[in-house]
Design an enzyme around this catalytic site. Sequence first.
Site, PDB file in Angstrom:
ATOM      1  N   THR A 149     -14.885 -29.203  34.438  1.00 37.58           N
ATOM      2  CA  THR A 149     -13.762 -28.508  33.794  1.00 37.58           C
ATOM      3  C   THR A 149     -13.106 -29.551  32.919  1.00 37.58           C
ATOM      4  O   THR A 149     -12.988 -30.705  33.334  1.00 37.58           O
ATOM      5  CB  THR A 149     -12.711 -28.065  34.836  1.00 37.58           C
ATOM      6  OG1 THR A 149     -13.294 -27.149  35.748  1.00 37.58           O
ATOM      7  CG2 THR A 149     -11.503 -27.414  34.183  1.00 37.58           C
ATOM      8  N   ARG A 177     -15.413 -13.157  38.145  1.00 32.19           N
ATOM      9  CA  ARG A 177     -15.070 -14.262  39.055  1.00 32.19           C
ATOM     10  C   ARG A 177     -14.012 -15.165  38.408  1.00 32.19           C
ATOM     11  O   ARG A 177     -14.089 -15.497  37.237  1.00 32.19           O
ATOM     12  CB  ARG A 177     -16.328 -15.067  39.354  1.00 32.19           C
ATOM     13  CG  ARG A 177     -16.119 -16.320  40.233  1.00 32.19           C
ATOM     14  CD  ARG A 177     -15.984 -17.571  39.409  1.00 32.19           C
ATOM     15  NE  ARG A 177     -15.935 -18.785  40.244  1.00 32.19           N
ATOM     16  CZ  ARG A 177     -15.600 -19.975  39.775  1.00 32.19           C
ATOM     17  NH1 ARG A 177     -15.269 -20.123  38.501  1.00 32.19           N
ATOM     18  NH2 ARG A 177     -15.576 -21.022  40.565  1.00 32.19           N
ATOM     19  N   GLY A 179     -12.002 -18.869  39.000  1.00 33.48           N
ATOM     20  CA  GLY A 179     -12.001 -20.098  39.793  1.00 33.48           C
ATOM     21  C   GLY A 179     -10.602 -20.661  39.959  1.00 33.48           C
ATOM     22  O   GLY A 179      -9.595 -19.966  39.791  1.00 33.48           O
ATOM     23  N   THR A 200     -10.888 -30.516  39.010  1.00 35.52           N
ATOM     24  CA  THR A 200     -12.188 -30.100  38.496  1.00 35.52           C
ATOM     25  C   THR A 200     -13.147 -30.037  39.666  1.00 35.52           C
ATOM     26  O   THR A 200     -12.947 -30.721  40.664  1.00 35.52           O
ATOM     27  CB  THR A 200     -12.696 -31.086  37.416  1.00 35.52           C
ATOM     28  OG1 THR A 200     -14.031 -30.728  37.030  1.00 35.52           O
ATOM     29  CG2 THR A 200     -12.703 -32.522  37.885  1.00 35.52           C
ATOM     30  N   GLY A 201     -14.168 -29.207  39.554  1.00 35.92           N
ATOM     31  CA  GLY A 201     -15.141 -29.113  40.638  1.00 35.92           C
ATOM     32  C   GLY A 201     -15.370 -27.675  41.044  1.00 35.92           C
ATOM     33  O   GLY A 201     -15.201 -26.755  40.243  1.00 35.92           O
ATOM     34  N   GLY A 203     -14.537 -24.553  42.071  1.00 35.21           N
ATOM     35  CA  GLY A 203     -13.274 -23.828  42.124  1.00 35.21           C
ATOM     36  C   GLY A 203     -13.174 -22.798  43.226  1.00 35.21           C
ATOM     37  O   GLY A 203     -12.080 -22.466  43.677  1.00 35.21           O
TER      38      GLY A 203
END
Length: 288
Positions: A149, A177, A179, A200-201, A203
């Site tokens: 992200t 979807r 996040g 970030t990662g 979600g």
Amino acid sequence: MAAVGTWTFSLPAVEKMRALILEGVNSLDCVEKAMSDVENNPETGPYIVGRGGYPNRDGIVQCDAAIMEGHPGRFGAVAALAGVGTPLAVARKVMENSPHSMLVGSGALAFAREQGFSIEDNADMMSEKSSNAYQMFCEEDRSVKAHDTLGLIALDLHGNITVGVSTSGTPFKYPGRVGDSPLPGCGLYADIRAGAAAATGDGDKILCYCPTFHVVQLMKQGFSPAAACHSVIQDIQHQAGKNMFEFGLIAMNMKGEVGVASSVPFPYVVWSQSTNTIHQFQQSPYSP
Ligand code: SD4
């Protein structure tokens, strides 16, 4: 004055924020302008951002983005927005020109159109790389493992802080979807009394822990950004145990000090006025 961005591909965005901050531009404009350049560039799409990002399982690129200033009530977000190359700019319009804080899907699209954004065909939001990856997904069920992200934080000459995040979300996600990124306290949070943070990662997991709200609360209690990030990842790791997921966190306080923590090797980019240099660093994964 300072600026920080997630991952190495944030380098041009951090350079842009530096130039704008030094011109006296406010942090909100700095984050929006720096973010838009990256979002709209199909080359950075494979980092799960904007144009050229991976589409959902129906083949449509749907983006999440949000912006939050340090002043109370200054938040705007869009989720599952298709057809706009600069989703963060739409999120800002939600904050400034609507009575709401977040718009999703077809509602976000209609609002973007009303605000004068040109709505593009999905084909124009795709790149050759994302089209090929989608083809592989359809034919061989071969997915892409990636959770980037773009998160940016800017502290301006006037003492204001803004954080923004933008992503096309999990590759080949279910349509609709959402996040962590557009959710306040999950993907981003800012409070002028303490600072700001971005995540970030993965979600789908991150949003269960409200990590950016937690970091900012700890900074408000006097933790440095580094200590706050460390404490939050420690807490999450403790809860998640062996189910720990991909997760990176950046934070900045009102002195422009930066902190980072992550569960994976995590590069990030920082500019600080005190040294007037832009550095790329690599955060090592947290180990309990
Ligand atoms: C999200 N944290 O939507 C964002 C970015 C991502 O796979 O890559 N997800 O979960």
